[in-house]
Design an enzyme around this catalytic site. Structure first.
Site, PDB file in Angstrom:
ATOM      1  N   ASP A  50       0.836  -1.207   0.000  1.00  0.00           N
ATOM      2  CA  ASP A  50       0.000   0.000   0.000  1.00  0.00           C
ATOM      3  C   ASP A  50       0.872   1.259   0.000  1.00  0.00           C
ATOM      4  O   ASP A  50       1.470   1.610   1.003  1.00  0.00           O
ATOM      5  CB  ASP A  50      -0.899   0.016   1.249  1.00  0.00           C
ATOM      6  CG  ASP A  50      -1.833   1.217   1.239  1.00  0.00           C
ATOM      7  OD1 ASP A  50      -2.849   1.153   0.517  1.00  0.00           O
ATOM      8  OD2 ASP A  50      -1.529   2.228   1.903  1.00  0.00           O
ATOM      9  N   TYR A  55       3.452   9.617  -0.669  1.00  0.00           N
ATOM     10  CA  TYR A  55       4.558   9.011   0.100  1.00  0.00           C
ATOM     11  C   TYR A  55       5.900   9.110  -0.633  1.00  0.00           C
ATOM     12  O   TYR A  55       6.941   8.819  -0.067  1.00  0.00           O
ATOM     13  CB  TYR A  55       4.291   7.518   0.413  1.00  0.00           C
ATOM     14  CG  TYR A  55       2.983   7.195   1.087  1.00  0.00           C
ATOM     15  CD1 TYR A  55       2.202   8.170   1.697  1.00  0.00           C
ATOM     16  CD2 TYR A  55       2.514   5.874   1.127  1.00  0.00           C
ATOM     17  CE1 TYR A  55       0.988   7.854   2.307  1.00  0.00           C
ATOM     18  CE2 TYR A  55       1.313   5.554   1.739  1.00  0.00           C
ATOM     19  CZ  TYR A  55       0.550   6.552   2.318  1.00  0.00           C
ATOM     20  OH  TYR A  55      -0.645   6.224   2.913  1.00  0.00           O
ATOM     21  N   LYS A  80      -2.331   6.060  -4.495  1.00  0.00           N
ATOM     22  CA  LYS A  80      -3.432   6.987  -4.212  1.00  0.00           C
ATOM     23  C   LYS A  80      -3.191   8.326  -4.893  1.00  0.00           C
ATOM     24  O   LYS A  80      -2.034   8.755  -5.022  1.00  0.00           O
ATOM     25  CB  LYS A  80      -3.575   7.210  -2.699  1.00  0.00           C
ATOM     26  CG  LYS A  80      -3.607   5.918  -1.900  1.00  0.00           C
ATOM     27  CD  LYS A  80      -3.826   6.121  -0.413  1.00  0.00           C
ATOM     28  CE  LYS A  80      -3.566   4.813   0.331  1.00  0.00           C
ATOM     29  NZ  LYS A  80      -2.186   4.619   0.777  1.00  0.00           N
ATOM     30  N   HIS A 115      -7.206   9.854  -2.236  1.00  0.00           N
ATOM     31  CA  HIS A 115      -6.627   9.828  -0.888  1.00  0.00           C
ATOM     32  C   HIS A 115      -7.524  10.474   0.174  1.00  0.00           C
ATOM     33  O   HIS A 115      -7.470  10.121   1.349  1.00  0.00           O
ATOM     34  CB  HIS A 115      -5.260  10.531  -0.910  1.00  0.00           C
ATOM     35  CG  HIS A 115      -4.285  10.002   0.084  1.00  0.00           C
ATOM     36  ND1 HIS A 115      -2.955   9.802  -0.194  1.00  0.00           N
ATOM     37  CD2 HIS A 115      -4.436   9.619   1.378  1.00  0.00           C
ATOM     38  CE1 HIS A 115      -2.338   9.335   0.883  1.00  0.00           C
ATOM     39  NE2 HIS A 115      -3.217   9.218   1.847  1.00  0.00           N
TER      40      HIS A 115
HETATM   41  N1  NAP Z   1      -5.131   6.559   3.504  1.00  0.00           N
HETATM   42  C1  NAP Z   1      -4.553   7.283   4.444  1.00  0.00           C
HETATM   43  O1  NAP Z   1      -4.900   8.455   4.682  1.00  0.00           O
HETATM   44  C2  NAP Z   1      -3.442   6.670   5.244  1.00  0.00           C
HETATM   45  C3  NAP Z   1      -2.915   7.381   6.326  1.00  0.00           C
HETATM   46  C4  NAP Z   1      -1.902   6.766   7.063  1.00  0.00           C
HETATM   47  C5  NAP Z   1      -1.471   5.487   6.721  1.00  0.00           C
HETATM   48  N2  NAP Z   1      -1.981   4.834   5.629  1.00  0.00           N
HETATM   49  C6  NAP Z   1      -1.520   3.495   5.221  1.00  0.00           C
HETATM   50  O2  NAP Z   1      -1.623   2.599   6.318  1.00  0.00           O
HETATM   51  C7  NAP Z   1      -0.332   2.096   6.653  1.00  0.00           C
HETATM   52  C8  NAP Z   1      -0.211   1.858   8.146  1.00  0.00           C
HETATM   53  O3  NAP Z   1      -0.461   3.032   8.887  1.00  0.00           O
HETATM   54  P1  NAP Z   1       0.664   3.801   9.704  1.00  0.00           P
HETATM   55  O4  NAP Z   1       1.966   3.583   9.038  1.00  0.00           O
HETATM   56  O5  NAP Z   1       0.223   5.186   9.870  1.00  0.00           O
HETATM   57  O6  NAP Z   1       0.617   3.148  11.154  1.00  0.00           O
HETATM   58  P2  NAP Z   1       0.718   1.674  11.812  1.00  0.00           P
HETATM   59  O7  NAP Z   1       0.942   0.629  10.792  1.00  0.00           O
HETATM   60  O8  NAP Z   1      -0.443   1.568  12.724  1.00  0.00           O
HETATM   61  O9  NAP Z   1       1.986   1.830  12.743  1.00  0.00           O
HETATM   62  C9  NAP Z   1       3.294   1.933  12.245  1.00  0.00           C
HETATM   63  C10 NAP Z   1       4.232   2.073  13.447  1.00  0.00           C
HETATM   64  O10 NAP Z   1       4.190   0.872  14.224  1.00  0.00           O
HETATM   65  C11 NAP Z   1       5.513   0.363  14.379  1.00  0.00           C
HETATM   66  N3  NAP Z   1       5.391  -1.103  14.370  1.00  0.00           N
HETATM   67  C12 NAP Z   1       5.110  -1.901  13.318  1.00  0.00           C
HETATM   68  N4  NAP Z   1       5.031  -3.187  13.690  1.00  0.00           N
HETATM   69  C13 NAP Z   1       5.293  -3.203  15.028  1.00  0.00           C
HETATM   70  C14 NAP Z   1       5.369  -4.252  15.975  1.00  0.00           C
HETATM   71  N5  NAP Z   1       5.158  -5.515  15.633  1.00  0.00           N
HETATM   72  N6  NAP Z   1       5.677  -3.919  17.267  1.00  0.00           N
HETATM   73  C15 NAP Z   1       5.880  -2.618  17.627  1.00  0.00           C
HETATM   74  N7  NAP Z   1       5.817  -1.592  16.767  1.00  0.00           N
HETATM   75  C16 NAP Z   1       5.514  -1.882  15.471  1.00  0.00           C
HETATM   76  C17 NAP Z   1       6.299   0.907  13.220  1.00  0.00           C
HETATM   77  O11 NAP Z   1       7.669   1.018  13.554  1.00  0.00           O
HETATM   78  P3  NAP Z   1       8.897   0.602  12.581  1.00  0.00           P
HETATM   79  O12 NAP Z   1       8.551   0.967  11.178  1.00  0.00           O
HETATM   80  O13 NAP Z   1      10.017   1.430  13.140  1.00  0.00           O
HETATM   81  O14 NAP Z   1       9.124  -0.865  12.783  1.00  0.00           O
HETATM   82  C18 NAP Z   1       5.671   2.288  13.057  1.00  0.00           C
HETATM   83  O15 NAP Z   1       6.220   3.190  14.004  1.00  0.00           O
HETATM   84  C19 NAP Z   1       0.618   3.177   6.116  1.00  0.00           C
HETATM   85  O16 NAP Z   1       1.942   2.757   6.011  1.00  0.00           O
HETATM   86  C20 NAP Z   1      -0.057   3.515   4.814  1.00  0.00           C
HETATM   87  O17 NAP Z   1       0.226   2.520   3.836  1.00  0.00           O
HETATM   88  C21 NAP Z   1      -2.981   5.427   4.902  1.00  0.00           C
END
Ligand code: NAP
Length: 291
Positions: A50, A55, A80, A115
């Site tokens: 994704d 990004y 997106k 988005h």
């Molecule tokens: N459509 C939208 O508006 C939108 C907005 C935000 C995100 N997204 C999508 O959703 C995805 C996920 O959301 P997000 O990146 O915001 O947040 P998330 O996946 O909820 O959290 C990511 C964070 O969690 C940490 N992490 C990952 N696995 C872990 C584990 N097993 N134990 C402890 N910590 C862990 C990562 O650290 P490390 O990387 O340092 O390991 C990072 O700091 C994004 O990457 C993107 O593709 C979409």
């Protein structure tokens, strides 16, 4: 305990294409680290990446996909249209640019999302028309939206119905996905209900609440009882709710840890203690923006 899901579980989108339920997010992954992270994820068994134009790592995702050696058709790639490009012309240009970034290596894009529901009614519906045209042209397979609230979804549904009635079935475009922030502390039940009634897949962004809630007492209690990590429990929660979670990580051990969610099941009582009415969003919540 048996589990109905596996790492290769997929969902049939309204477009007719299959999408692997577990996705790999790359928001805030620097372009210089993205190819390696994507290769690590594909090695661990993810088959769904994704990304987003915003990004700035679409090309690096494509590089990682190609370097993995896994056949293109086994991988699902999402991008997106950026929030500031939500108009007919802006979306045409954005899809052209994304294809310029990844088209040489990936040939087509599996899913393109708007988005955010910005740009006003004309901008939103114009942007959707441009996505539907990209599907007709064959460069994009499925289309959807992100961060749409029920009022935005109703507006889009009316446009699709009216256009289909005027020009023929499918001409208004087929809504396959709504990607919103979702975890136990942000449960958009009205949006989920709208989507699930119509076969629209709900994707969970920030399924780990951006690593902010490991100290939640209910979560800690389930960690103690199951021997699973907080991340694994949150991802399992997402799957059992019928969502497609998109965890992000650049850490190889966590990338792997986040795939180990298919050998256990949350019980009804565990699911019940994770029901909350909190409104804990991270960064932005465009689902509440006005029409
Ligand atoms: N459509 C939208 O508006 C939108 C907005 C935000 C995100 N997204 C999508 O959703 C995805 C996920 O959301 P997000 O990146 O915001 O947040 P998330 O996946 O909820 O959290 C990511 C964070 O969690 C940490 N992490 C990952 N696995 C872990 C584990 N097993 N134990 C402890 N910590 C862990 C990562 O650290 P490390 O990387 O340092 O390991 C990072 O700091 C994004 O990457 C993107 O593709 C979409």
């Amino acid at each position: 305990m048996t589990s109905p899901f596996t790492l290769s579980s997929s969902f049939k989108l309204n477009s007719g294409f299959e999408i692997p339920l577990l996705g790999f997010g790359v928001y805030q992954t620097p372009p210089s680290e993205t190819s390696a992270a994507v290769q690590e994820a594909l090695k661990a068994g993810y088959r769904h990446i994704d990304s987003a134009a915003f990004y700035r790592n679409e090309r690096a995702c494509a590089d990682g996909i190609v370097k993995s050696g896994i056949p293109r058709e086994e991988i699902f790639f999402t991008t997106k249209v950026p929030p500031q490009a939500i108009s007919y012309e802006g979306t045409k240009e954005s899809v052209r640019k994304s294809l310029g970034e990844v088209g040489g290596q990936l040939k087509y894009i599996d899913l393109v999302l708007l988005h955010a529901p910005f740009g006003g009614k004309e901008g939103r519906l114009g942007a959707w028309k441009a996505l539907a045209e990209a599907v007709e042209e064959g460069t994009v397979r499925s289309i959807g939206v992100s961060n749409y609230g029920v009022h935005h979804l109703d507006e889009l549904e009316k446009y699709i119905k009216d256009t289909d009635a005027k020009l023929g079935k499918g001409k208004g475009g087929v809504l396959s996905v709504n990607q919103i922030e979702l975890h136990p502390w942000l449960q958009r039940r009205d949006i989920i209900d709208w989507c699930q009634k119509r076969g629209v897949l709900v994707q969970a962004w920030a399924p780990l609440a951006q690593a902010n809630r490991w100290n939640d007492p209910s979560l800690k209690d389930i960690v103690k009882r199951t021997g699973k990590t907080g991340a694994q429990i949150l991802l399992r929660w997402s799957l059992q709710k019928g969502f497609s979670p998109l965890p992000k990580s650049v850490t190889p051990s966590r990338i792997l840890e986040n795939t180990k969610i298919f050998d256990f099941e949350l019980s009804d009582s565990e699911l019940a203690v994770l029901e909350t009415d909190e409104y804990d969003y991270h960064g932005w919540d465009p689902t509440t923006s006005s029409l």
